[in-house]
Write an enzyme that holds these catalytic residues in place. Structure first.
Site, mmCIF file in Angstrom:
data_model
loop_
_atom_site.group_PDB
_atom_site.id
_atom_site.type_symbol
_atom_site.label_atom_id
_atom_site.label_comp_id
_atom_site.label_asym_id
_atom_site.label_seq_id
_atom_site.Cartn_x
_atom_site.Cartn_y
_atom_site.Cartn_z
ATOM 1 N N TYR A 161 -6.385 10.442 11.228
ATOM 2 C CA TYR A 161 -5.554 11.040 12.277
ATOM 3 C C TYR A 161 -6.077 12.431 12.656
ATOM 4 C CZ TYR A 161 -2.548 7.239 10.732
ATOM 5 O OH TYR A 161 -2.064 6.005 10.380
ATOM 6 N N TYR B 11 0.842 -1.206 0.000
ATOM 7 C CA TYR B 11 0.000 0.000 0.000
ATOM 8 C C TYR B 11 0.875 1.252 0.000
ATOM 9 C CZ TYR B 11 -3.135 3.631 1.689
ATOM 10 O OH TYR B 11 -3.834 4.814 1.826
HETATM 11 C C1 LIG Z 1 -5.643 4.138 7.905
HETATM 12 C C2 LIG Z 1 -6.414 2.892 8.341
HETATM 13 C C3 LIG Z 1 -5.597 2.157 9.378
HETATM 14 C C4 LIG Z 1 -7.729 3.363 8.960
HETATM 15 O O1 LIG Z 1 -8.425 2.206 9.370
HETATM 16 P P1 LIG Z 1 -10.032 2.111 9.250
HETATM 17 O O2 LIG Z 1 -10.423 0.965 10.076
HETATM 18 O O3 LIG Z 1 -10.444 2.121 7.842
HETATM 19 O O4 LIG Z 1 -10.411 3.494 9.954
HETATM 20 P P2 LIG Z 1 -11.781 3.831 10.675
HETATM 21 O O5 LIG Z 1 -12.876 2.961 10.187
HETATM 22 O O6 LIG Z 1 -11.519 3.844 12.127
HETATM 23 O O7 LIG Z 1 -12.010 5.285 10.142
HETATM 24 C C5 LIG Z 1 -12.050 5.478 8.711
HETATM 25 C C6 LIG Z 1 -13.270 6.197 8.294
HETATM 26 O O8 LIG Z 1 -14.420 5.399 8.550
HETATM 27 C C7 LIG Z 1 -15.373 6.165 9.261
HETATM 28 N N1 LIG Z 1 -16.077 5.247 10.125
HETATM 29 C C8 LIG Z 1 -15.710 4.832 11.347
HETATM 30 N N2 LIG Z 1 -16.617 3.996 11.855
HETATM 31 C C9 LIG Z 1 -17.566 3.859 10.918
HETATM 32 C C10 LIG Z 1 -18.751 3.113 10.838
HETATM 33 N N3 LIG Z 1 -19.162 2.321 11.857
HETATM 34 N N4 LIG Z 1 -19.483 3.183 9.698
HETATM 35 C C11 LIG Z 1 -19.077 3.966 8.678
HETATM 36 N N5 LIG Z 1 -17.971 4.701 8.696
HETATM 37 C C12 LIG Z 1 -17.216 4.652 9.804
HETATM 38 C C13 LIG Z 1 -14.553 7.150 10.013
HETATM 39 O O9 LIG Z 1 -15.306 8.304 10.348
HETATM 40 C C14 LIG Z 1 -13.502 7.475 9.005
HETATM 41 O O10 LIG Z 1 -14.029 8.386 8.065
HETATM 42 P P3 LIG Z 1 -13.092 9.308 7.179
HETATM 43 O O11 LIG Z 1 -12.481 8.425 6.152
HETATM 44 O O12 LIG Z 1 -14.007 10.300 6.626
HETATM 45 O O13 LIG Z 1 -12.061 9.852 8.144
HETATM 46 C C15 LIG Z 1 -6.755 1.963 7.164
HETATM 47 O O14 LIG Z 1 -7.462 2.687 6.214
HETATM 48 C C16 LIG Z 1 -5.539 1.347 6.506
HETATM 49 O O15 LIG Z 1 -5.053 0.304 6.948
HETATM 50 N N6 LIG Z 1 -5.072 1.959 5.425
HETATM 51 C C17 LIG Z 1 -3.973 1.433 4.661
HETATM 52 C C18 LIG Z 1 -2.683 1.417 5.448
HETATM 53 C C19 LIG Z 1 -2.383 2.726 6.099
HETATM 54 O O16 LIG Z 1 -2.523 3.787 5.520
HETATM 55 N N7 LIG Z 1 -1.912 2.638 7.348
HETATM 56 C C20 LIG Z 1 -1.507 3.786 8.118
HETATM 57 C C21 LIG Z 1 -0.084 4.075 7.804
HETATM 58 S S1 LIG Z 1 0.515 5.466 8.742
#
Ligand SMILES: CC(C)(COP(=O)(O)OP(=O)(O)OC[C@H]1O[C@@H](n2cnc3c(N)ncnc32)[C@H](O)[C@@H]1OP(=O)(O)O)[C@@H](O)C(=O)NCCC(=O)NCCS
Length: 160
Positions: free
Chosen positions: A132, A26
């Site tokens: 974040y 990624y």
């Molecule tokens: C960054 C990462 C860890 C976030 O994990 P995630 O589980 O998708 O994150 P969350 O679900 O907690 O939050 C993401 C979004 O979902 C939303 N969300 C949270 N709970 C939710 C729910 N129950 N229903 C719908 N949306 C929801 C959040 O508001 C957030 O919205 P945004 O995109 O507008 O900010 C993930 O996307 C990832 O692994 N990405 C690829 C690797 C990466 O970038 N890692 C970090 C390197 S520093």
């Protein structure tokens, strides 16, 4: 509740290694991964580990992980947590798992009296940056990361 977070155990080593490779893909950094599953297993589950991992499970299936270790702030005179990897598999994203892993670490900081939770993020990784920002993380824009590795590290070590 479909989500649970638990400390990683030795039998998670293969899954953690898969997560690490997916994260490197990624981040377009797969060419920089020379760690093996055995390296990871040894660091996480060998004697006196200095690095730790939490596994997030969604309905009992591994969905993501956080890998971290303790750092130290001389300004605060206290340890903190450095988050090395945070990853949620694509099919489990946007369910709050990433935020829950960060919350889990924040609770550890609170329980252990740690001063800070910090990590790096690539500047183009907008989806992660959004998460974040939403938790109130502050970008440390005035700092740059310095690294000495490979031949440079060797040369520095060999200086008389
Ligand atoms: C960054 C990462 C860890 C976030 O994990 P995630 O589980 O998708 O994150 P969350 O679900 O907690 O939050 C993401 C979004 O979902 C939303 N969300 C949270 N709970 C939710 C729910 N129950 N229903 C719908 N949306 C929801 C959040 O508001 C957030 O919205 P945004 O995109 O507008 O900010 C993930 O996307 C990832 O692994 N990405 C690829 C690797 C990466 O970038 N890692 C970090 C390197 S520093």
């Amino acid at each position: 509740m479909p989500l649970s977070i638990r400390p990683a155990i030795a039998s998670d080593a293969a899954q953690i290694f898969r997560f690490i490779r997916e994260l490197a893909d990624y981040e377009r950094l797969a060419h920089e991964v020379d760690a093996t599953e055995a390296d990871l297993a040894n660091a996480l589950f060998g004697p006196n580990p200095r690095v730790f991992a939490d596994i997030a499970e969604w309905e009992g299936e591994p969905a993501g992980f956080a890998l971290w270790f303790y750092n130290f702030s001389t300004f605060r005179g206290r340890h903190g947590i450095y988050l090395e990897d945070l990853f949620v598999s694509p099919e489990f994203r946007s369910k709050g798992i990433g935020r829950a892993l960060l919350r889990h670490l924040a609770r550890r900081c609170r329980a252990e009296g740690l001063a800070r939770l910090e990590w790096w993020v690539l500047d183009w990784n907008e989806p992660a940056l959004r998460v974040y920002r939403s938790i109130g993380a502050i970008p440390m824009d005035e700092w740059t990361v310095q690294r000495v590795t490979g031949e440079t590290l060797q040369r520095l070590a060999e200086e008389p």
